[in-house]
Each structure stands twice: as structure tokens, then as C-alpha cells.
Design a protein around this motif. Structure first.
Motif, PDB file in Angstrom:
ATOM      1  N   SER A  48       6.845   4.717  -8.677  1.00 26.47           N
ATOM      2  CA  SER A  48       6.108   3.451  -8.716  1.00 26.47           C
ATOM      3  C   SER A  48       6.719   2.375  -7.832  1.00 26.47           C
ATOM      4  O   SER A  48       5.997   1.522  -7.303  1.00 26.47           O
ATOM      5  CB  SER A  48       6.036   2.941 -10.158  1.00 26.47           C
ATOM      6  N   LYS A  49       8.030   2.380  -7.672  1.00 20.52           N
ATOM      7  CA  LYS A  49       8.708   1.292  -6.966  1.00 20.52           C
ATOM      8  C   LYS A  49       8.956   1.647  -5.497  1.00 20.52           C
ATOM      9  O   LYS A  49       8.442   0.996  -4.594  1.00 20.52           O
ATOM     10  CB  LYS A  49      10.029   0.953  -7.668  1.00 20.52           C
ATOM     11  N   SER A  50       9.736   2.680  -5.251  1.00 13.90           N
ATOM     12  CA  SER A  50      10.097   3.025  -3.876  1.00 13.90           C
ATOM     13  C   SER A  50       8.880   3.352  -3.024  1.00 13.90           C
ATOM     14  O   SER A  50       8.855   3.058  -1.822  1.00 13.90           O
ATOM     15  CB  SER A  50      11.047   4.220  -3.865  1.00 13.90           C
ATOM     16  N   TYR A  51       7.862   3.963  -3.647  1.00 14.99           N
ATOM     17  CA  TYR A  51       6.717   4.448  -2.878  1.00 14.99           C
ATOM     18  C   TYR A  51       5.414   3.739  -3.251  1.00 14.99           C
ATOM     19  O   TYR A  51       4.336   4.160  -2.828  1.00 14.99           O
ATOM     20  CB  TYR A  51       6.575   5.959  -3.067  1.00 14.99           C
ATOM     21  N   SER A  52       5.500   2.683  -4.041  1.00 15.55           N
ATOM     22  CA  SER A  52       4.344   1.856  -4.416  1.00 15.55           C
ATOM     23  C   SER A  52       3.231   2.684  -5.054  1.00 15.55           C
ATOM     24  O   SER A  52       2.051   2.397  -4.876  1.00 15.55           O
ATOM     25  CB  SER A  52       3.802   1.105  -3.186  1.00 15.55           C
ATOM     26  N   MET A  53       3.598   3.697  -5.834  1.00 13.48           N
ATOM     27  CA  MET A  53       2.625   4.616  -6.420  1.00 13.48           C
ATOM     28  C   MET A  53       2.430   4.387  -7.917  1.00 13.48           C
ATOM     29  O   MET A  53       2.170   5.323  -8.677  1.00 13.48           O
ATOM     30  CB  MET A  53       3.054   6.067  -6.163  1.00 13.48           C
ATOM     31  N   GLY A  54       2.520   3.138  -8.348  1.00  8.22           N
ATOM     32  CA  GLY A  54       2.438   2.838  -9.771  1.00  8.22           C
ATOM     33  C   GLY A  54       1.183   3.378 -10.432  1.00  8.22           C
ATOM     34  O   GLY A  54       1.229   3.934 -11.538  1.00  8.22           O
ATOM     35  N   GLY A  55       0.042   3.226  -9.776  1.00 10.20           N
ATOM     36  CA  GLY A  55      -1.212   3.671 -10.363  1.00 10.20           C
ATOM     37  C   GLY A  55      -1.374   5.181 -10.397  1.00 10.20           C
ATOM     38  O   GLY A  55      -2.230   5.694 -11.129  1.00 10.20           O
ATOM     39  N   PHE A  56      -0.541   5.902  -9.658  1.00  9.13           N
ATOM     40  CA  PHE A  56      -0.650   7.363  -9.631  1.00  9.13           C
ATOM     41  C   PHE A  56       0.099   8.011 -10.797  1.00  9.13           C
ATOM     42  O   PHE A  56      -0.104   9.187 -11.069  1.00  9.13           O
ATOM     43  CB  PHE A  56      -0.103   7.902  -8.304  1.00  9.13           C
ATOM     44  N   PRO A  97       0.826  -1.216   0.000  1.00 10.44           N
ATOM     45  CA  PRO A  97       0.000   0.000   0.000  1.00 10.44           C
ATOM     46  C   PRO A  97       0.855   1.257   0.000  1.00 10.44           C
ATOM     47  O   PRO A  97       1.994   1.266   0.475  1.00 10.44           O
ATOM     48  CB  PRO A  97      -0.802  -0.131   1.295  1.00 10.44           C
ATOM     49  N   VAL A  98       0.281   2.318  -0.524  1.00 13.18           N
ATOM     50  CA  VAL A  98       0.929   3.627  -0.440  1.00 13.18           C
ATOM     51  C   VAL A  98       0.886   4.099   1.016  1.00 13.18           C
ATOM     52  O   VAL A  98      -0.114   3.906   1.722  1.00 13.18           O
ATOM     53  CB  VAL A  98       0.219   4.640  -1.363  1.00 13.18           C
TER      54      VAL A  98
END
Length: 389
Positions: A237-245, A43-44
């Protein structure tokens, strides 16, 4: 109906074929364990989401966002580079927001290449790197990445006639898919090579935080401190799991940033301001929090590699990224696409065939560590049944 010739370059797509195979597996009742995509399942972080949520309540964030409205984000990027790499960056001329780093690697060739010009790309490498070259009408020369060379290209082996027509080089370390890392001395060699041959040097840098050791990954700009020929892309997208953003940025040579900005202005406005605000919060994430994410993926790496070894598939532990780059066992060594198709159809375990990343990727398969340890163990049990029945 007639279509442009350039679209022919995109007719064959290994990953589209694998997507179809996954659908077929689901249609036959298989329970899917998807290890084929490098999309984090984590999760973000709550502070990032809270910042975005607060922005949503502010109507002033709801309109078009032009370049000058991104200044706070660009200043945060410049501060991050100074804190992380000891580099002074001008947020006005050397930073550009992107909708993910893939936007940068896909669009920059439009500003660099004329039809017939050559781009030097890693083989194997991330598919969008080649896609951007083909959209620009350029040609690709694959620099083979071999295990005996620590998956680093050997610049002296690039033919003279290729060097004469080359206009850009694209690198990415830590590397997807091979999981290799590169020292600062290698980047210094790459910068010198590009300066000697008047090349633009592009560094795609999404896995800067995914290194399972005390070693810190250098920025390409540490090897090109005057930013004479280099540009670097980063994604959240990787370090912060924000791929969809879909948020990233470019940092580098001011002329390259200006040229990419011109392309971007034709294609899109900027990302929603609330997401940029969330990204600013992300850049302030502590090292301890980033280490927690890294520890999760390190545990997954250890679980998966250990489980594979128990079934006779012995693979060295990767030093970086969220992937396992595995040489295929007999009798599949040169059949990575068929291996992955049959694996998902018979077991529901989806992986990425090495051939999809370039000719030098044949003989390998890439597993993404985007499932919890119990699921990874279940995946290996299914792989065992596939290999030994």
C-alpha cells in the motif's frame, strides 16, 4: 437481538467520530483537505498496472486461488528478502500472501492468544493491532512510546505480572504514528526479550522504504536469523501506492506461518492472481523508482514543516513515514480529539487525533502528507486562521 461481548470493545472509535466530523464539514460547505488517512495519492506504476491488465485477459486467473497457486508470488517475496536483507527464506514454509498487512495483524492473535492472555503493544500504535487482540479475547498492555526514549519501548519497565501473562509483542518501525525509526540493536534486544519470556514477536513493516536518509531499515528477521520467534508483515500500500488492491505478505517462523495460514483458510481464499502478478512486478521495482516516490514525500514533509514553522508551530522534521507527528500547541495539549473536530468543522482540514492511537498519543495530532505541496500550503494557511482567530 443479542450480540457477543467482544463487540463492546469496538463501540468507541475516534476515527469513526472524525469521519462524521468530516461529513458535517462537507455538509456545511467546507472544501475538505483530508490529511487524516495514510492512503497514498500517487498513481500505481504503469508496469504494475500492465501486468494486472494482461492477467485480466487470461481466464485461467479468474477462479479461486489456493495456496499452491501463489508459488510464483511467494518465490518473488523470498528473492526480494534475499536481495534486500541478505536473508534466505523458504517460499514454501516461511511466506504467506495476505490481503494487506492488516489482515496479518488482525488474524494472527487468533492463533496465539487464549482469552485473558496479554499482548504487548506500542502506545501509541496502529489501531488494528489492538483490534486483533480484542477479537481473540486477549488483553492489551500498552508499552508507552515517549519522545525522551526516541519513541522506543523500554522492556525493563514492563511489570513482572504482565510478562508472566504475555504471549506476544507487536512492534512496527518505521513507526506510525510517531515517525520513529529503530536500529538493528533495538530489534536484537526485542528478540532476546521475547525468547527469554517465550513470546511471539510480530513486526509490522509497511514503511520500510519511507526513510529520509541513507540509513536502511532492518528487518526483524535480521535480528532473528533462525526465525525462532518472529514474523514480519509487509504491505504494497505504501511503497507501491497499491492500497486499494489489498495485497501484502507475511514472512517468518514456519510454525507461525502455518498457524496463520489455518486462520486464513477459514476466513478467505487468496487475493486475485492478477493482483499477485502485479505485486511480483512491483517487487522488481528499481531503487531509483522507489527513490522518486520517497523524494515526493520528502518535499511534502519539508514544505509542510516549514510552513508550520512560519505560523509559529515548530516541529522537528520526521526521519521516516508519510506523516507529521505534531505536539499540539496551547491551549489544545490534552484535547486532540476536540482539536481535530473543530479544525475540520471550521476550516475543512482533516487530521487524526493522537488519542485515537492510544493514551500515550494524547497531546499530539497526526497529519498525513497525501496532498501536493500547494494543497499542503493551503492547509497550513487554514490552520493558521484557526489557531490565531
Amino acid at each position: 437481538m443479542k450480540f457477543a461481548d467482544r463487540i463492546q470493545r469496538f463501540q468507541a472509535n475516534v476515527f469513526a467520530d472524525m469521519d462524521q466530523a468530516k461529513r458535517q464539514a462537507l455538509d456545511t460547505g467546507q472544501s475538505l483537505i483530508d490529511l487524516s488517512l495514510g492512503s497514498s495519492d500517487l498513481p500505481v506504476a504503469a508496469p504494475i498496472l500492465e501486468t494486472i491488465s494482461q492477467s485480466l485477459q487470461d481466464p485461467s486467473t479468474h477462479g479461486y486461488l489456493l495456496f499452491h497457486g501463489t508459488r510464483s508470488f511467494r518465490e518473488a517475496v523470498a528473492a526480494w528478502y534475499e536481495q534486500r536483507f541478505g536473508l534466505s527464506v523458504d517460499p514454501e514454509t516461511e511466506v504467506l500472501p495476505l490481503i494487506g498487512s492488516q489482515e496479518g495483524t488482525a488474524h494472527l492473535p487468533l492463533a496465539i492468544l487464549n482469552p485473558g492472555d496479554i499482548a504487548l503493544l506500542q502506545d501509541p500504535g496502529y489501531p488494528s493491532h489492538a483490534g486483533g487482540v480484542y477479537l481473540a479475547g486477549g488483553e492489551m498492555y500498552g508499552m508507552p512510546l515517549l519522545a525522551e526514549n526516541q519513541f522506543l519501548p523500554v522492556f525493563s519497565e514492563i511489570p513482572t505480572e504482565v510478562r508472566q501473562k504475555a504471549r506476544m509483542m507487536v512492534l512496527s518501525y518505521p513507526h506510525n504514528p510517531t515517525t520513529a525509526i529503530a536500529p538493528l540493536s533495538f530489534f536484537q534486544e526485542a528478540v532476546q526479550f521475547c525468547q527469554d519470556h517465550d513470546l511471539v514477536l510480530v513486526h509490522d513493516f509497511p514503511y520500510v522504504d519511507f526513510v529520509f536518509s541513507e540509513q536502511k531499515m532492518p528487518s526483524i528477521l535480521q535480528a532473528d536469523r533462525h526465525r525462532q520467534c518472529s514474523i514480519e508483515f509487509f504491505t504494497f500500500s505504501k511503497s507501491y501506492s497499491m492500497g486499494g488492491f489489498r495485497i501484502g505478505f507475511a514472512v517468518g517462523n514456519a510454525d507461525l506461518i502455518t498457524s496463520l495460514r489455518k486462520i486464513k483458510a477459514i476466513v478467505d481464499f487468496n487475493q486475485y492472481l492478477g493482483i499477485l502478478n502485479g505485486a511480483v512486478t512491483a517487487l522488481k521495482t528499481s531503487d531509483a523508482e522507489l527513490q522518486q516516490t520517497l523524494s515526493i514525500f520528502q518535499k511534502r514533509r519539508d514544505v509542510f514543516v516549514t510552513a508550520l514553522a512560519k505560523i509559529g508551530w515548530v516541529i522537528p522534521k520526521p526521519t521516516a513515514t508519510m506523516y507529521i507527528w505534531a505536539p499540539l500547541p496551547e491551549p489544545w495539549q490534552q484535547q486532540s480529539v476536540e482539536f481535530c473536530k473543530q479544525l475540520v468543522l471550521q476550516t475543512g482540514v482533516a487530521a487524526s487525533p493522537g488519542a485515537g492511537f492510544g493514551p500515550a498519543g494524547e497531546g499530539y495530532v497526526r497529519f498525513a502528507l497525501v496532498q501536493d505541496p500547494d494543497t499542503l500550503n493551503t492547509a497550513v494557511d487554514r490552520i493558521d486562521s484557526f489557531l490565531h482567530t
